[in-house]
Design a protein around this motif. Structure first.
Motif, PDB file in Angstrom:
ATOM      1  N   ALA A   1      14.011  -6.717   7.798  1.00 34.08           N
ATOM      2  CA  ALA A   1      13.809  -7.535   6.602  1.00 34.08           C
ATOM      3  C   ALA A   1      15.122  -8.151   6.135  1.00 34.08           C
ATOM      4  N   PHE A   2      16.203  -7.356   6.135  1.00 32.27           N
ATOM      5  CA  PHE A   2      17.501  -7.901   5.734  1.00 32.27           C
ATOM      6  C   PHE A   2      18.001  -8.947   6.731  1.00 32.27           C
ATOM      7  N   MET A   3      17.752  -8.726   8.013  1.00 29.09           N
ATOM      8  CA  MET A   3      18.194  -9.679   9.025  1.00 29.09           C
ATOM      9  C   MET A   3      17.489 -11.027   8.844  1.00 29.09           C
ATOM     10  N   ILE A   4      16.182 -10.999   8.647  1.00 29.53           N
ATOM     11  CA  ILE A   4      15.440 -12.251   8.457  1.00 29.53           C
ATOM     12  C   ILE A   4      15.832 -12.904   7.136  1.00 29.53           C
TER      13      ILE A   4
ATOM     14  N   ALA B   1      11.680   4.650  11.638  1.00 28.72           N
ATOM     15  CA  ALA B   1      10.859   3.437  11.729  1.00 28.72           C
ATOM     16  C   ALA B   1      10.991   2.597  10.458  1.00 28.72           C
ATOM     17  N   MET B   2      10.993   3.253   9.306  1.00 33.42           N
ATOM     18  CA  MET B   2      11.152   2.483   8.064  1.00 33.42           C
ATOM     19  C   MET B   2      12.570   1.947   7.916  1.00 33.42           C
ATOM     20  N   ALA B   3      13.561   2.665   8.430  1.00 36.76           N
ATOM     21  CA  ALA B   3      14.936   2.153   8.389  1.00 36.76           C
ATOM     22  C   ALA B   3      15.057   0.900   9.255  1.00 36.76           C
ATOM     23  N   ILE B   4      14.353   0.887  10.382  1.00 38.73           N
ATOM     24  CA  ILE B   4      14.352  -0.310  11.223  1.00 38.73           C
ATOM     25  C   ILE B   4      13.687  -1.463  10.480  1.00 38.73           C
ATOM     26  N   SER B   5      12.622  -1.177   9.716  1.00 40.01           N
ATOM     27  CA  SER B   5      11.977  -2.218   8.908  1.00 40.01           C
ATOM     28  C   SER B   5      12.941  -2.784   7.869  1.00 40.01           C
TER      29      SER B   5
ATOM     30  N   LEU C   1      14.678 -10.423   1.392  1.00 39.59           N
ATOM     31  CA  LEU C   1      15.708  -9.509   0.894  1.00 39.59           C
ATOM     32  C   LEU C   1      15.117  -8.500  -0.085  1.00 39.59           C
ATOM     33  N   LEU C   2      14.224  -8.950  -0.946  1.00 36.83           N
ATOM     34  CA  LEU C   2      13.566  -8.020  -1.875  1.00 36.83           C
ATOM     35  C   LEU C   2      12.641  -7.056  -1.135  1.00 36.83           C
ATOM     36  N   CYS C   3      11.980  -7.537  -0.099  1.00 33.04           N
ATOM     37  CA  CYS C   3      11.168  -6.623   0.725  1.00 33.04           C
ATOM     38  C   CYS C   3      12.052  -5.577   1.383  1.00 33.04           C
ATOM     39  N   GLY C   4      13.231  -5.975   1.827  1.00 28.59           N
ATOM     40  CA  GLY C   4      14.165  -5.015   2.417  1.00 28.59           C
ATOM     41  C   GLY C   4      14.585  -3.952   1.420  1.00 28.59           C
ATOM     42  N   LEU C   5      14.839  -4.366   0.168  1.00 29.90           N
ATOM     43  CA  LEU C   5      15.175  -3.387  -0.867  1.00 29.90           C
ATOM     44  C   LEU C   5      14.002  -2.443  -1.138  1.00 29.90           C
ATOM     45  N   PHE C   6      12.802  -2.983  -1.180  1.00 24.18           N
ATOM     46  CA  PHE C   6      11.615  -2.156  -1.377  1.00 24.18           C
ATOM     47  C   PHE C   6      11.444  -1.168  -0.228  1.00 24.18           C
ATOM     48  N   PHE C   7      11.600  -1.649   1.017  1.00 25.03           N
ATOM     49  CA  PHE C   7      11.480  -0.762   2.165  1.00 25.03           C
ATOM     50  C   PHE C   7      12.543   0.331   2.127  1.00 25.03           C
ATOM     51  N   ALA C   8      13.751  -0.012   1.673  1.00 26.16           N
ATOM     52  CA  ALA C   8      14.815   0.988   1.584  1.00 26.16           C
ATOM     53  C   ALA C   8      14.458   2.064   0.566  1.00 26.16           C
ATOM     54  N   ALA C   9      13.918   1.655  -0.595  1.00 21.97           N
ATOM     55  CA  ALA C   9      13.519   2.638  -1.609  1.00 21.97           C
ATOM     56  C   ALA C   9      12.388   3.524  -1.093  1.00 21.97           C
TER      57      ALA C   9
END
Length: 137
Positions: free
Chosen positions: A48-51, A40-44, A9-17
């Protein structure tokens, strides 16, 4: 599993930023960001949020695991983890069928459809390999 869930979840927040920063960084004079990298980064972010959600949901259902205990020792996680097939040819067949199907994207629809059929057959064989023959229960 809670630790792994929070990590994703934190990786997803980082990827979003990073995705938002990338979009602003690549803004051209027309006012639009670069679409391929941003997508591509939005898919990441979504992956990340899904996992992370799956791991957190599973952690709630099965309770605390040894890795969730802050005072836990490595030996707390000892024991049987699961069953892993010692010698199976199905992963090889599945990969070959997937390669055939992906090559069908470049060559033609007919090859893709044959490859898709091969992938389905290999997946069925992989899933049900211990339900027939010497290994059936």
């Amino acid at each position: 599993m809670k630790v792994q869930g929070w990590l994703f979840l934190l990786c997803g927040l980082f990827f979003a930023a990073v995705d938002v920063a990338y979009w602003f960084w690549t803004k051209s004079a027309t006012g639009q960001g670069e679409p391929v990298g941003t997508t591509a980064m939005a898919i990441s972010v979504g992956f990340a949020f899904m996992i992370g959600y799956y791991l957190m949901f599973t952690a709630r259902r099965i309770g605390d695991q040894p890795e969730d205990n802050k005072q836990g020792e490595i030996s707390d996680g000892a024991g049987e983890i699961g069953f892993f097939s010692p010698s199976s040819w199905w992963p090889l067949f599945l990969c070959l069928a997937a390669a055939f199907a992906f090559a069908g994207f470049a060559i033609g629809l007919w090859m893709f459809l044959i490859g898709l059929f091969m992938v389905v057959m290999a997946m069925i064989g992989f899933v049900f390999q211990y339900y027939r023959g010497n290994f059936s229960h």
